[in-house]
Design an enzyme around this catalytic site. Structure first.
Site, PDB file in Angstrom:
ATOM      1  N   ASP A  60       0.609  -1.357   0.099  1.00 10.23           N
ATOM      2  CA  ASP A  60      -0.008  -0.035   0.112  1.00 10.23           C
ATOM      3  C   ASP A  60       0.678   1.300   0.211  1.00 10.23           C
ATOM      4  O   ASP A  60       0.606   2.323   0.712  1.00 10.23           O
ATOM      5  CB  ASP A  60      -1.103  -0.351   1.605  1.00 10.23           C
ATOM      6  CG  ASP A  60      -0.772   0.389   2.597  1.00 10.23           C
ATOM      7  OD1 ASP A  60       0.939  -0.359   2.260  1.00 10.23           O
ATOM      8  OD2 ASP A  60      -0.624  -0.120   3.624  1.00 10.23           O
ATOM      9  N   HIS A 255      24.472   2.709 -18.739  1.00 15.16           N
ATOM     10  CA  HIS A 255      23.848   2.778 -17.284  1.00 15.16           C
ATOM     11  C   HIS A 255      24.061   2.329 -16.967  1.00 15.16           C
ATOM     12  O   HIS A 255      22.898   1.815 -15.852  1.00 15.16           O
ATOM     13  CB  HIS A 255      22.269   2.852 -18.387  1.00 15.16           C
ATOM     14  CG  HIS A 255      21.671   3.748 -19.475  1.00 15.16           C
ATOM     15  ND1 HIS A 255      20.377   3.530 -20.337  1.00 15.16           N
ATOM     16  CD2 HIS A 255      22.201   4.680 -20.370  1.00 15.16           C
ATOM     17  CE1 HIS A 255      19.857   4.391 -20.636  1.00 15.16           C
ATOM     18  NE2 HIS A 255      21.217   5.463 -21.001  1.00 15.16           N
ATOM     19  N   ASP A 276      26.930  10.684 -14.503  1.00 21.61           N
ATOM     20  CA  ASP A 276      25.301  11.526 -15.783  1.00 21.61           C
ATOM     21  C   ASP A 276      24.369  11.979 -14.838  1.00 21.61           C
ATOM     22  O   ASP A 276      23.943  10.455 -14.653  1.00 21.61           O
ATOM     23  CB  ASP A 276      25.752  10.120 -16.832  1.00 21.61           C
ATOM     24  CG  ASP A 276      24.523  10.759 -17.507  1.00 21.61           C
ATOM     25  OD1 ASP A 276      23.674  11.282 -17.446  1.00 21.61           O
ATOM     26  OD2 ASP A 276      24.721  10.074 -19.015  1.00 21.61           O
ATOM     27  N   ASP A 287      20.525  17.027 -17.586  1.00 22.62           N
ATOM     28  CA  ASP A 287      20.600  15.948 -18.192  1.00 22.62           C
ATOM     29  C   ASP A 287      22.447  16.130 -18.343  1.00 22.62           C
ATOM     30  O   ASP A 287      22.651  16.472 -19.683  1.00 22.62           O
ATOM     31  CB  ASP A 287      20.238  15.228 -19.686  1.00 22.62           C
ATOM     32  CG  ASP A 287      21.002  13.893 -19.603  1.00 22.62           C
ATOM     33  OD1 ASP A 287      21.414  13.658 -19.226  1.00 22.62           O
ATOM     34  OD2 ASP A 287      20.599  13.169 -20.876  1.00 22.62           O
ATOM     35  N   HIS A 366      26.052   4.356 -28.990  1.00 28.08           N
ATOM     36  CA  HIS A 366      25.096   4.926 -28.474  1.00 28.08           C
ATOM     37  C   HIS A 366      24.851   5.846 -29.460  1.00 28.08           C
ATOM     38  O   HIS A 366      25.692   6.129 -30.529  1.00 28.08           O
ATOM     39  CB  HIS A 366      24.994   5.530 -27.533  1.00 28.08           C
ATOM     40  CG  HIS A 366      25.907   6.205 -26.907  1.00 28.08           C
ATOM     41  ND1 HIS A 366      26.092   7.478 -27.145  1.00 28.08           N
ATOM     42  CD2 HIS A 366      26.782   6.385 -25.503  1.00 28.08           C
ATOM     43  CE1 HIS A 366      27.420   8.359 -26.786  1.00 28.08           C
ATOM     44  NE2 HIS A 366      27.676   7.247 -25.970  1.00 28.08           N
ATOM     45  N   HIS A 370      19.959  13.593 -28.196  1.00 28.82           N
ATOM     46  CA  HIS A 370      18.508  12.990 -28.078  1.00 28.82           C
ATOM     47  C   HIS A 370      17.569  14.720 -27.432  1.00 28.82           C
ATOM     48  O   HIS A 370      18.086  15.316 -26.943  1.00 28.82           O
ATOM     49  CB  HIS A 370      17.997  11.984 -27.049  1.00 28.82           C
ATOM     50  CG  HIS A 370      18.329  11.993 -24.979  1.00 28.82           C
ATOM     51  ND1 HIS A 370      18.129  13.291 -24.316  1.00 28.82           N
ATOM     52  CD2 HIS A 370      19.545  11.664 -24.896  1.00 28.82           C
ATOM     53  CE1 HIS A 370      18.881  13.582 -23.392  1.00 28.82           C
ATOM     54  NE2 HIS A 370      20.033  12.294 -23.259  1.00 28.82           N
ATOM     55  N   HIS A 377      14.834  11.833 -22.314  1.00 24.01           N
ATOM     56  CA  HIS A 377      14.058  10.931 -23.607  1.00 24.01           C
ATOM     57  C   HIS A 377      13.446  11.586 -24.622  1.00 24.01           C
ATOM     58  O   HIS A 377      12.199  11.152 -24.822  1.00 24.01           O
ATOM     59  CB  HIS A 377      14.655   9.178 -23.871  1.00 24.01           C
ATOM     60  CG  HIS A 377      15.700   8.987 -23.718  1.00 24.01           C
ATOM     61  ND1 HIS A 377      15.729   8.281 -22.507  1.00 24.01           N
ATOM     62  CD2 HIS A 377      17.006   9.685 -23.478  1.00 24.01           C
ATOM     63  CE1 HIS A 377      17.332   7.754 -22.975  1.00 24.01           C
ATOM     64  NE2 HIS A 377      18.308   8.682 -23.092  1.00 24.01           N
ATOM     65  N   GLU A 412      26.306  14.040 -27.009  1.00 20.26           N
ATOM     66  CA  GLU A 412      27.460  13.721 -25.871  1.00 20.26           C
ATOM     67  C   GLU A 412      27.966  12.322 -26.176  1.00 20.26           C
ATOM     68  O   GLU A 412      27.873  11.189 -26.259  1.00 20.26           O
ATOM     69  CB  GLU A 412      26.150  12.978 -25.089  1.00 20.26           C
ATOM     70  CG  GLU A 412      24.508  12.013 -25.305  1.00 20.26           C
ATOM     71  CD  GLU A 412      23.745  11.857 -23.773  1.00 20.26           C
ATOM     72  OE1 GLU A 412      24.323  10.277 -23.282  1.00 20.26           O
ATOM     73  OE2 GLU A 412      22.702  11.781 -23.980  1.00 20.26           O
ATOM     74  N   TYR A 416      34.413   4.215 -26.148  1.00 20.53           N
ATOM     75  CA  TYR A 416      34.622   3.195 -24.678  1.00 20.53           C
ATOM     76  C   TYR A 416      34.903   1.862 -24.674  1.00 20.53           C
ATOM     77  O   TYR A 416      35.123   1.873 -26.388  1.00 20.53           O
ATOM     78  CB  TYR A 416      32.835   2.809 -23.873  1.00 20.53           C
ATOM     79  CG  TYR A 416      32.119   4.162 -23.916  1.00 20.53           C
ATOM     80  CD1 TYR A 416      31.324   4.186 -22.621  1.00 20.53           C
ATOM     81  CD2 TYR A 416      31.100   4.162 -25.011  1.00 20.53           C
ATOM     82  CE1 TYR A 416      30.388   5.614 -22.565  1.00 20.53           C
ATOM     83  CE2 TYR A 416      30.125   5.625 -25.006  1.00 20.53           C
ATOM     84  CZ  TYR A 416      30.015   6.548 -23.668  1.00 20.53           C
ATOM     85  OH  TYR A 416      29.052   7.510 -23.856  1.00 20.53           O
ATOM     86  N   ARG A 450      32.410   9.888 -21.346  1.00 16.32           N
ATOM     87  CA  ARG A 450      30.959  10.548 -22.649  1.00 16.32           C
ATOM     88  C   ARG A 450      31.364  12.715 -21.439  1.00 16.32           C
ATOM     89  O   ARG A 450      31.967  12.777 -20.398  1.00 16.32           O
ATOM     90  CB  ARG A 450      30.080   9.735 -22.410  1.00 16.32           C
ATOM     91  CG  ARG A 450      28.587  10.576 -22.837  1.00 16.32           C
ATOM     92  CD  ARG A 450      28.314   9.882 -22.383  1.00 16.32           C
ATOM     93  NE  ARG A 450      27.114   9.701 -21.475  1.00 16.32           N
ATOM     94  CZ  ARG A 450      27.376   8.162 -20.752  1.00 16.32           C
ATOM     95  NH1 ARG A 450      28.116   7.481 -21.230  1.00 16.32           N
ATOM     96  NH2 ARG A 450      26.674   7.761 -19.063  1.00 16.32           N
ATOM     97  N   GLU A 452      28.727  14.661 -22.176  1.00 16.16           N
ATOM     98  CA  GLU A 452      27.678  15.742 -22.114  1.00 16.16           C
ATOM     99  C   GLU A 452      27.045  17.149 -21.817  1.00 16.16           C
ATOM    100  O   GLU A 452      27.006  17.620 -20.774  1.00 16.16           O
ATOM    101  CB  GLU A 452      26.114  14.897 -21.957  1.00 16.16           C
ATOM    102  CG  GLU A 452      24.849  14.906 -21.809  1.00 16.16           C
ATOM    103  CD  GLU A 452      23.985  13.504 -21.597  1.00 16.16           C
ATOM    104  OE1 GLU A 452      22.870  13.280 -22.013  1.00 16.16           O
ATOM    105  OE2 GLU A 452      24.475  13.368 -20.420  1.00 16.16           O
TER     106      GLU A 452
END
Length: 483
Positions: A60, A255, A276, A287, A366, A370, A377, A412, A416, A450, A452
């Site tokens: 609940d 991710h 990130d 982001d 990737h 976006h 996204h 971004e 890698y 990365r 971004e």
């Protein structure tokens, strides 16, 4: 002139968001339905469903509520269990809320009358959800437009508004979905103001993380610092997505930070860490990704990879302007990455030939970035009739449109080193001839980088909303040395 009523404010120096933001969004949407090329019937109703509370499994206790994004776009309502109607004949907005149970007052607080919510949300009328059938019957519309369609990022079907007896009316389930996603594609000045705020809040929280980072800390401590800073200083109660704080080899996991790997590694002296994370304010998301050395000093190898990614990031931002194809920007980033990796001894051969066999996708699997807004996204990247590329890397793009003013996108690029991508390429003669295997094998535990930014497309080019962050290796080292 009277001040615009405030629909969202977290006190002190946080941003006051006016109800006019959502009124302007409704006007924008109605304009598309009144377009001379395809006008809707005069007695038309636009009917949208808000989000509902969702219980955690069979308990609940509910998951933390976030409003359904299109409903938020049009009405800006905090409460769950709502629906909304826009009357195209009168331009009136009618909010339908769940009828409150008086027994819940001790738990949820005082029950407010509909007039309270008329003022709070800047709508024309407030009624209860159980009144929708009678309201529609009295209105007797020529057509009801509901939202039905598939989100091109998630593949999930949008929850459609309905009520008992809707089948007796003429219902169009497709047009509203298409029109509102086209509206959300570009941001109004009021939305851009919110985006500036939440991106700045995100950037300042990233700087706080960078200042505090040190060997021996846990990855989740960086996450904790970010979440505290964005809430304590900017009133951002929630992040837009699960924070990613990947150090060492974890920085190659796109991710990382998910339930099975909850940012739980201890960071070591000599590691890079990729963070990130983005704040959320009034359901609008930032982001940003920063990558930096845990100890504040880049090694020669780390600098090589970082400067490769930074070159791609800046090449894209220098070329973003209205009319430019976003897939072309993705290809530009891949080209720059290949050129830089060749200069630094990871690749060999002709870059044009590398592009033909998608060498870039071995290092950046990737999409370049976006759309960004009410969803991390954000919607609108693939309008009806657009075919998604099947090429490696390009198939991951979440937007395949030409840029137009008012779009906000992430830029971004990343590099890698993943064995599951590189080892098959070593055995592929079309790709292996470009790879310097000995050097790449030595980097298999390196992780990744990365960088971004959140970028607004303007009339003449672009504006980097996430400016002010240390980005070059020299800037990062100087900033972290003052910690």
């Amino acid at each position: 002139m009277a001040a615009t009523p405030v629909v969202h404010w977290m006190g002190q120096a946080t941003l006051k968001v006016g109800t006019d933001l959502h009124k302007q969004n409704r006007v924008k949407l109605m304009g598309r339905f009144r377009d001379a090329a395809n006008p809707c019937p005069v007695k038309s109703l636009l009917f949208v469903k808000g989000g509902d509370d969702t219980a955690i499994n069979d308990s609940d206790i509910d998951y933390t509520f976030k409003q359904e994004s299109t409903f938020q776009y049009l009405f800006g309502v905090r409460d769950p269990g709502c629906m909304g109607i826009i009357d195209m004949a009168s331009s009136k907005s009618i909010l339908f809320m769940s009828r409150p149970n008086p027994a819940y007052q001790a738990i949820l607080g005082k029950i407010q009358p509909p007039s309270f919510y008329v003022a709070r949300y800047g709508v024309d009328e407030v009624k209860y959800v159980d009144e929708i059938p009678a309201f529609v019957a009295e209105y007797d519309p020529d057509i009801i437009y509901t939202m039905h369609g598939v989100n091109t990022d998630s593949g999930i079907v949008v929850a459609e508004a309905t009520f008992s007896g809707i089948a007796k009316y003429h219902v169009d389930k497709g047009r509203l979905f298409r029109e509102v996603y086209e509206c959300r594609l570009t941001k109004t000045p009021a939305e851009i103001e919110v985006m500036r705020y939440v991106v700045k809040a995100s950037a300042e929280a990233h700087k706080a993380v960078m200042k505090s980072c040190a060997p021996g800390m846990m990855e989740y401590q960086l996450e904790s610092l970010f979440l505290h800073h964005m809430y304590f200083n900017s009133g951002c109660r929630h992040s837009g997505y699960t924070p990613i704080c990947g150090s060492g080899p974890n920085s190659a996991v796109l991710h990382y930070g998910h339930a099975g790997a909850p940012n739980d590694r201890q960071m070591q002296d000599g590691d890079l860490v990729l963070v990130d994370m983005g704040a959320e304010y009034h359901c609008y998301d930032g982001d940003i990704t920063c990558t930096f050395p845990v100890n504040g000093r880049f090694t020669a190898d780390q600098r090589d990879v970082y400067e490769t990614v930074l070159a791609a990031n800046r090449a894209v931002e220098e070329n973003m302007r209205p009319g430019v194809s976003w897939p072309d920007m993705h290809k530009l980033a891949n080209r720059v990455i290949c050129e830089q990796l060749k200069q630094r001894g990871f690749l060999k051969g002709d870059v044009d030939e590398m592009m033909k066999v998608h060498i870039g996708a071995l290092f950046m699997p990737h999409g370049l970035g976006h759309l960004l807004g009410l969803d991390t996204h954000d919607v609108g990247g693939y309008p009806r009739g657009t075919t998604r590329s099947t090429a490696p890397g390009e198939s991951r793009l979440r937007c395949a449109r030409p840029l137009v003013p008012g779009m906000i996108l992430t830029v971004e690029p990343g590099v890698y080193f993943n064995s599951f991508l590189l080892e098959p390429a070593f055995e592929n003669p079309d790709q292996a001839k470009f790879l310097v295997k000995e050097k790449l094998v030595a980097f298999m535990n390196f992780g990744g980088v990365r960088i971004e930014d959140d970028v607004l497309v303007t009339e003449t080019g672009c504006e980097i909303l996430s400016c002010g962050l240390p980005r070059t290796p020299a800037e990062i080292e100087a900033f972290m040395s003052k910690s």
